[in-house]
Design an enzyme around this catalytic site. Structure first.
Site, PDB file in Angstrom:
ATOM      1  N   HIS A 109       0.459  -1.371  -0.133  1.00 12.66           N
ATOM      2  CA  HIS A 109      -0.225  -0.235   0.102  1.00 12.66           C
ATOM      3  C   HIS A 109       1.285   1.173  -0.041  1.00 12.66           C
ATOM      4  CE1 HIS A 109      -3.232  -2.911   0.584  1.00 12.66           C
ATOM      5  NE2 HIS A 109      -2.510  -3.220   2.159  1.00 12.66           N
ATOM      6  N   HIS A 148       5.498   6.670   5.955  1.00 15.91           N
ATOM      7  CA  HIS A 148       5.709   6.839   5.032  1.00 15.91           C
ATOM      8  C   HIS A 148       5.048   7.627   4.109  1.00 15.91           C
ATOM      9  CE1 HIS A 148       1.871   6.272   7.271  1.00 15.91           C
ATOM     10  NE2 HIS A 148       1.400   6.793   6.125  1.00 15.91           N
ATOM     11  N   GLU A 174      -2.666  12.668  -0.122  1.00 15.53           N
ATOM     12  CA  GLU A 174      -4.266  13.193   0.830  1.00 15.53           C
ATOM     13  C   GLU A 174      -4.912  14.417   1.536  1.00 15.53           C
ATOM     14  OE1 GLU A 174      -4.671   8.478   2.222  1.00 15.53           O
ATOM     15  OE2 GLU A 174      -3.165   9.109   3.888  1.00 15.53           O
ATOM     16  N   HIS A 218       3.658  10.711   5.508  1.00 15.55           N
ATOM     17  CA  HIS A 218       2.815  10.832   7.071  1.00 15.55           C
ATOM     18  C   HIS A 218       4.349   9.981   7.610  1.00 15.55           C
ATOM     19  CE1 HIS A 218      -0.442  11.094   5.427  1.00 15.55           C
ATOM     20  NE2 HIS A 218      -0.893  12.162   5.015  1.00 15.55           N
ATOM     21  N   THR A 223      -5.634   6.681   7.592  1.00 17.80           N
ATOM     22  CA  THR A 223      -6.154   7.055   6.667  1.00 17.80           C
ATOM     23  C   THR A 223      -6.591   5.576   5.769  1.00 17.80           C
ATOM     24  OG1 THR A 223      -4.270   7.701   5.557  1.00 17.80           O
ATOM     25  CG2 THR A 223      -5.336   9.403   6.443  1.00 17.80           C
ATOM     26  N   THR A 224      -6.112   4.718   6.639  1.00 22.72           N
ATOM     27  CA  THR A 224      -6.726   2.964   5.635  1.00 22.72           C
ATOM     28  C   THR A 224      -6.507   2.190   7.098  1.00 22.72           C
ATOM     29  OG1 THR A 224      -4.430   2.492   7.386  1.00 22.72           O
ATOM     30  CG2 THR A 224      -3.934   2.674   4.550  1.00 22.72           C
TER      31      THR A 224
END
Length: 576
Positions: free
Chosen positions: A89, A117, A130, A143, A225-226
């Site tokens: 991801h 990441h 994002e 982030h 956010t995941t």
């Protein structure tokens, strides 16, 4: 050189890792569990009301004096990154345990950084940050994830401030340092069967962040956010982006076969975004509105906007109760001038809808009970979501909402636009409901052209890829007429009432005509609207009728129109 570190001219390690990534039950594209379905996953919080990322509307941001300077511990150390890997991801760098810390900046405690990441798009100019600022999306976003000291990960997930994430936008430059920290990071080669590979970098987090002003930042409370999107994050989004050469940013998508690994912006649902005192904010006089709750002026607050009429007694849209409409024999046929000509000049993304601006002084509307002749200015659309059963029309009929609605906006020819906005019949808007062409069968018109002919709509939507950014516009070179788009809709059968514009400042200056017959449109073409703009549910809620009369073409006229096509069909069948 350390044996654990090898430099190559490209991000080769990511290619070798793709085949090693374990299967995951969610994705950004290419599987069943895309972002729009994350909330349906077991144990997921992705459907909550404090989700991230968000669009930060700077005109709605207020300064918070409590957002003081941060204290960064070991951000300058060159030996804090111990692992680098691609998890399917994102590209993630794992930090040494209990070495990197963050405090201050209005945080309630000290936080230990565990990893950082990245999120990116699909090569420039297709951005992939994002968070967005005033709907502007940067090429990428970094982030830094930190957890409150003294709590476990599971405990942190159950606290509103269990995590603190530092978000840094990444902007592309044409020139820059091609041999520094970013080159080293994006040139690392990983071998072996492990997803996470040990490294020994000679650069620090500070080296990656560069000259970013860390006194200027935005703050709000949100989520990861995941999946599982735990609502346990204090978000800090820094105002200034990191400047990185384009070709280094592009390595993320070029070598991972992963593109657009960003979650779409989520509604604010009343949350406030604040900023540190040093953050530059626009003048208070600049006002923004939206359809959902991601800005300060959502529909319930439109009436509070300066110079707004949105709290008036003659507002639109309304529900048309067919049991209470009044038949009016004076509502006859319209006269449409140049509706059969290619009159669309250009198409633009207004930030709220797709708008087709017409050529000046070409198209006109009169008749139909209108007391004046009107010059047609533009046409635009309202829609719902990408769901198969989405409903997004503004007006409703007997409380039924259609998938889409088309508005054709015209101004009285004898008035300026400013004068028309202050006159009760200064504007005339023709509203056409749009529904799925497969939802019902349609009789062909006397010209023999089927209303299921989607060629004009295919031409129209082919321009949408050029207007994905707000305020972008594209010149229309195809000949697409309004008649082409409306097809064989019966334009002699309609409702009439006096109302307002359905967007701020909601001037009560509109003679509304809402047609009973519907435009039939292929579902895949409908989906082009939310797909390319990312706007969803762009319709104003129903407004009170407040004793206004809703008129209708007479029953005899409507019956005559309904019987016309079958009768013509029979007549043509008799021709030898």
């Amino acid at each position: 050189m350390d044996s654990k570190q090898v430099y190559l001219p490209s991000l080769v390690f990511l290619l070798s890792l793709v085949s090693l990534v374990k299967c995951s039950n969610w994705c950004y594209t290419g599987c069943a569990e895309t972002p729009s379905h994350w909330e349906e996953m077991p144990g997921s919080s992705c459907g909550g009301q404090r989700q991230s990322p968000v669009n930060i509307v700077t005109s709605n941001v207020t300064a918070d004096l409590a957002l003081n300077d941060f204290i960064f511990v070991n951000f300058s150390s060159q030996h804090t990154i111990k692992l680098v890997g691609f998890n399917g991801h994102s590209v993630q760098c794992t930090l040494m345990d209990n070495e990197v810390e963050v405090s201050g900046g209005g945080l309630n405690g000290t936080y230990s950084a565990t990893q950082f990441h990245f999120h990116w798009g699909d090569k420039e100019p297709h951005p992939g940050s994002e968070h967005t600022i005033d709907d502007n999306r940067y090429p990428a976003e970094m982030h830094i994830l930190t957890i409150k000291k003294g709590v476990t990960t599971e405990e942190a997930k159950n606290q509103s401030d269990g995590f603190a994430v530092l978000g840094f936008f990444i902007n592309g430059t044409d020139n820059g340092d091609l041999s520094g920290a970013w080159h080293t990071l994006t040139s690392t080669n990983i071998t072996g069967s492990s997803v996470d590979v040990e490294v020994s970098f000679n650069f620090s987090i500070d080296d990656l962040l560069g000259d970013v002003n860390r006194k200027q930042f935005y703050r709000y409370h949100g989520s990861l956010t995941t999946p599982d999107c735990d609502e346990a994050v204090v978000w800090t989004i820094f105002h200034e982006p990191i400047q990185v050469p384009h070709n280094l940013i592009n390595r993320f998508s070029e070598n991972t076969d992963l593109v657009n690994n960003f979650r779409p912006a989520q509604p604010l649902y009343g949350r406030k975004v604040t900023a540190s005192p040093a953050t530059p904010l626009p003048p208070v006089s600049e006002h923004h509105w939206c359809y959902d709750s991601h800005c300060y002026y959502s529909p319930p607050q439109w009436s509070e906007m300066p110079d707004s009429y949105c709290g008036g007694q003659s507002q639109s849209p309304i529900n048309i109760d067919t049991h209470s409409v009044v038949m009016d024999n004076t509502l006859g046929s319209f006269t449409f001038k140049n509706f059969d000509k290619g009159a669309i000049n250009y198409i633009t993304n207004t930030g709220h809808t797709v708008e087709c601006v017409l050529k000046d002084n070409m198209v006109e509307v009169s008749g139909g009970g209108l007391k004046h002749a009107y010059s047609t200015l533009q046409l635009h659309f309202h829609w719902g979501t990408k769901a198969a059963n989405s409903e997004g029309s503004e007006h409703t009929v007997d409380s039924h909402r259609y998938p889409m609605e088309l508005h054709i906006v015209s101004k009285r020819k004898d008035l300026t636009l400013k004068e028309a906005l202050q006159t009760s019949d200064g504007l005339a808007v023709l509203g056409f409901f749009i529904e799925d062409s497969q939802s019902s069968k349609r009789i062909t018109s006397s010209s023999g052209v089927s209303s299921s002919d989607m060629r004009p709509w295919t031409k129209l939507t082919s321009y949408f890829s050029a207007i994905q950014n707000i305020s972008s516009q594209v010149k229309v070179t195809d000949v697409i007429s309004i008649d082409d788009l409306l097809g064989s809709v019966n334009r002699d059968s309609y409702y009439r009432y006096s109302g307002s514009l359905t967007t701020p400042s909601c001037n009560e200056a509109v003679v509304w005509t809402v047609f009973k017959d519907t435009v039939k449109l292929d579902h895949n073409l409908m989906m082009m609207f939310p797909k390319y703009t990312t706007f969803q549910d762009i319709y104003r809620p129903i407004q009170s009728v407040n004793n206004r009369k809703i008129y209708s073409t007479s029953a005899a006229e409507a019956l005559r129109s309904i019987l016309l096509y079958p009768l013509l069909g029979c007549l043509f069948a008799l021709v030898p």
